[in-house]
Design a protein around this motif. Structure first.
Motif, short mmCIF file in Angstrom:
data_model
loop_
_atom_site.label_atom_id
_atom_site.label_comp_id
_atom_site.label_asym_id
_atom_site.label_seq_id
_atom_site.Cartn_x
_atom_site.Cartn_y
_atom_site.Cartn_z
N ALA A 66 31.98 25.78 45.93
CA ALA A 66 32.24 26.73 44.85
C ALA A 66 33.35 27.70 45.24
O ALA A 66 34.21 28.05 44.43
CB ALA A 66 30.95 27.48 44.51
N GLU A 67 33.35 28.13 46.49
CA GLU A 67 34.39 29.06 46.96
C GLU A 67 35.77 28.41 46.92
O GLU A 67 36.77 29.06 46.60
CB GLU A 67 34.07 29.52 48.38
N ASP A 68 35.83 27.13 47.23
CA ASP A 68 37.11 26.41 47.19
C ASP A 68 37.65 26.34 45.76
O ASP A 68 38.88 26.37 45.55
CB ASP A 68 36.94 25.00 47.74
N LEU A 69 36.77 26.24 44.79
CA LEU A 69 37.18 26.13 43.38
C LEU A 69 37.57 27.49 42.81
O LEU A 69 38.50 27.59 42.01
CB LEU A 69 36.06 25.52 42.56
N GLU A 70 36.85 28.52 43.20
CA GLU A 70 37.05 29.84 42.59
C GLU A 70 38.45 30.38 42.78
O GLU A 70 38.93 31.15 41.94
CB GLU A 70 36.02 30.83 43.15
N ILE A 71 39.12 30.02 43.85
CA ILE A 71 40.45 30.58 44.09
C ILE A 71 41.46 30.11 43.04
O ILE A 71 42.52 30.72 42.89
CB ILE A 71 40.96 30.23 45.51
N TYR A 72 41.14 29.04 42.30
CA TYR A 72 42.04 28.54 41.25
C TYR A 72 41.61 28.99 39.86
O TYR A 72 42.30 28.73 38.88
CB TYR A 72 42.05 27.01 41.27
N ARG A 73 40.50 29.65 39.76
CA ARG A 73 39.85 29.89 38.47
C ARG A 73 40.73 30.66 37.49
O ARG A 73 40.70 30.43 36.28
CB ARG A 73 38.54 30.65 38.71
N LEU A 74 41.52 31.61 37.97
CA LEU A 74 42.30 32.47 37.08
C LEU A 74 43.70 31.95 36.82
O LEU A 74 44.48 32.61 36.11
CB LEU A 74 42.36 33.89 37.66
N GLU A 112 24.04 23.95 45.89
CA GLU A 112 25.49 23.76 45.79
C GLU A 112 25.93 23.55 44.35
O GLU A 112 27.03 23.94 43.96
CB GLU A 112 25.95 22.60 46.68
N CYS A 113 25.07 22.93 43.54
CA CYS A 113 25.37 22.77 42.11
C CYS A 113 25.28 24.11 41.39
O CYS A 113 26.16 24.47 40.59
CB CYS A 113 24.42 21.76 41.47
N LEU A 114 24.23 24.85 41.66
CA LEU A 114 24.05 26.14 41.00
C LEU A 114 25.18 27.10 41.34
O LEU A 114 25.63 27.87 40.48
CB LEU A 114 22.71 26.75 41.40
N ASP A 115 25.66 27.06 42.58
CA ASP A 115 26.77 27.95 42.97
C ASP A 115 28.00 27.71 42.10
O ASP A 115 28.67 28.65 41.66
CB ASP A 115 27.11 27.74 44.44
N LYS A 116 28.31 26.44 41.85
CA LYS A 116 29.49 26.12 41.03
C LYS A 116 29.26 26.51 39.58
O LYS A 116 30.17 27.04 38.91
CB LYS A 116 29.81 24.63 41.15
N LEU A 117 28.07 26.26 39.08
CA LEU A 117 27.77 26.62 37.69
C LEU A 117 27.81 28.13 37.48
O LEU A 117 28.32 28.62 36.47
CB LEU A 117 26.39 26.07 37.31
N VAL A 118 27.32 28.88 38.45
CA VAL A 118 27.35 30.34 38.35
C VAL A 118 28.79 30.85 38.38
O VAL A 118 29.18 31.74 37.62
CB VAL A 118 26.53 30.97 39.49
#
Length: 574
Positions: A153-161, A183-189
């Motif tokens: 989830a942390e790897d994905l969040e840096i691209y979110r904006l 790990e699924c819930l972290d990404k969904l949150v």
């Protein structure tokens, strides 16, 4: 700057200044009523600013009485599965009217990790069409396979904006969601206030309710009308898929009406340049839908307006003042016969593509076998009796669990061309281990030889099918030499191949070259007895675990610590 742009749009729309561009003499297909309405279309910069009035333009184009519809939106695809770079994809599909595509770089991400996002976002900023990115939610797709990367989830969040990012791509691990795996819930949150794509083949009832309660908004895996109807009734937008392998349009077309069209959109998921050349892209889906009896109003809404709204793209989907000037001019509405395309107010032609700044490809050298394979690596020991066999279902990626008696020689189970059963193996290619999964498959029609692909959803190990261990070993070694791709081997010789050196997934050649190589491959497979229309893409999907509710009661010949194919396991339902 923006104030100046807005001032121009307002004055040009009000007729106080000449529009930058006026498309004259067209009939607008009204997505509200379904009428054909004569009009000028006034454009300021990249926006439509005027309709149903007479306008003067600094530049003017005579539409010749053609029909104007909004640019088409492909709501879910993996550009990598087109086998070409994003820039060649742009050049290939934009002339078919696809002005927006929503891409999940899932395939490259499973090989390269976050580097795939960097590459695709850099490309998207320089393409003519508007390529939007959904961030790959399941890398790896399953813990049962050896993949090239892992994304948290942390790897994905840096691209979110990033402005080109829409949200989270197809959440394939629906069992993990239902089981509330951390790990699924972290990404969904992390993406709870944005868009989250679904991926839930055959999921129904309470388990479907639980999955959707996580915030899932779309699904492109519905293969029957009953399944799709349940999902739209539960608030899901169904993305009707018609690709090179997965073909769901005929089954779902009866549900697509003007009344239901707001709940449907179109996607291709995986479509290669050969099919695009022969049939088209989203224009083909529209044409086929209308041929199946779908009202043109419903088909064109699904291809544009409904698609835009489902993904929060409020600036497109309709030809109207203030909307992006993504416009397709048609010679015929029912045939979706594309004559001209405008992308953000620009007439699409070769000069437009020539002015792009192309991003250098990444991912060369990603096919790294831990050890050289030998024919004996593909042998399957056994004493006879029935063995599990993957059963290919034409037009689907869902496979069947079958059992057959196969010939045995010197303690080794052999393929049987008389029953259309070939040997199939998956070879780890990311350099992490030398694992090989072994089994059998029915449905390729091969009488001899071997086919191999480094495109193997979703972890993209090498998948090889054949009647000869010698030919299978040669095919795998050849892919290691070329950096990946497709190869056909017959009688100890490579008879046709398509090199895909970019992450083992994409060609660095023009799409016309890829198309021609695919034609040559298809012809060689036919000479080997092959019966599948898309043998390599079918092969690429066989490692994909797509069947829910399985009890793994019969692993048979599978090496559980490597590329396990769920469809090879027992098919008893829970």
């Amino acid at each position: 700057m923006m104030r100046h742009i807005l001032t121009q749009r307002i004055r040009q729309g009000a007729g106080e200044e000449k529009a930058d561009l006026v498309i004259r003499n067209v009939r607008l297909f009204d997505l509200v009523t379904g009428e054909l309405l004569p009009t000028d279309i006034a454009i300021s910069g990249d926006r439509v600013v005027g309709l149903f009035e007479h306008y003067e333009g600094k530049a003017e184009i005579d539409g010749g009485g053609r029909i104007a519809v909004p640019g088409f939106i492909d709501t879910h695809l993996h550009v990598e599965s087109s086998l070409i770079t994003p820039f060649e994809f742009d050049r290939c599909v934009l002339p078919h009217g696809v002005t927006t595509a929503i891409c999940d770089p899932h395939e490259m991400a499973n090989v390269l990790g976050g580097g795939a996002f960097d590459y695709f976002l850099n490309c998207a900023n320089r393409m003519i069409m508007d390529l939007r990115i959904n961030l790959s939610s399941c890398v790896p797709a399953t813990p049962m396979e050896t993949s090239g990367a892992t994304l948290s989830a942390e790897d994905l969040e840096i691209y979110r904006l990033n402005p080109k990012v829409i949200g989270l791509a197809e959440f394939m691990n629906f069992p993990g969601v239902i089981a509330c795996q951390p790990e699924c819930l972290d990404k969904l949150v992390a993406f709870a206030d944005g868009h989250i794509d679904g991926h839930a083949p055959l999921l129904r009832g309470r388990r479907l309710n639980g999955y959707l309660a996580a915030g899932i908004l779309t699904d492109h895996e519905a293969t029957t009308a009953d399944e799709a109807l349940e999902k739209i009734r539960k608030g899901v937008t169904i993305l009707i898929r018609e690709g090179s392998v997965c073909k769901d349009l005929e089954a779902l077309a009866p549900l697509l009406t003007p009344e239901t069209s707001q709940f449907f959109a179109f996607c291709t998921d995986d479509r290669n340049p050969l099919e695009i050349a022969h049939e088209g892209h989203i224009d083909f889906l529209i044409r086929k839908a209308i041929g199946l009896g779908v009202a043109p109003l419903a088909a064109y809404r699904a291809a544009s307006l409904s698609a835009a709204r489902a993904f929060g793209l409020r600036d497109r989907g309709q030809i109207a003042p203030g909307q992006r000037a993504d416009i397709v001019l048609l010679d015929d509405l029912d045939r979706c016969d594309v004559a001209q395309v405008f992308s953000a107010g620009r007439l699409v032609d070769d000069r437009l593509f020539g002015n792009r700044h192309v991003v250098p490809p990444v991912g060369y050298g990603s096919v790294r076998l831990a050890k050289a394979v030998k024919p004996e690596d593909f042998r399957v020991a056994g004493a006879g009796g029935e063995v599990p066999v993957i059963g290919i279902v034409p037009g689907q990626i869902i496979t069947e669990h079958r059992r057959f008696e196969l010939p045995v020689e010197a303690g080794m189970i052999l393929p049987d061309p008389s029953q259309d059963i070939a040997k199939i193996c998956v070879v780890a290619r990311h350099g992490r281990n030398g694992n090989i999964g072994r089994g059998f498959v029915q449905g390729f029609g091969l009488a001899e030889g071997a086919l191999a692909s480094s495109v193997g959803h979703d972890s993209h190990n090498i998948c090889v099918v054949g009647m000869s261990d010698d030919d299978m070993a040669l095919a795998v070694r050849r892919l290691n030499e070329t950096g990946g791709g497709f190869v056909a081997v017959r009688g100890g010789k490579v008879v046709a191949e398509l090199a895909l050196p970019i992450a083992g997934l994409m060609s660095d050649q023009p799409y016309e070259r890829v198309r021609d190589d695919l034609i040559a491959l298809r012809e060689q497979v036919r000479q080997m007895g092959g019966t599948l229309e898309e043998p390599f893409l079918q092969l690429a999907f066989l490692p994909l675990p797509v069947i829910p509710h399985l009890k793994i009661t019969d692993l048979g010949l599978i090496d559980v610590d490597t590329m396990t194919l769920l469809s090879w396991a027992g098919s008893e339902t829970a």
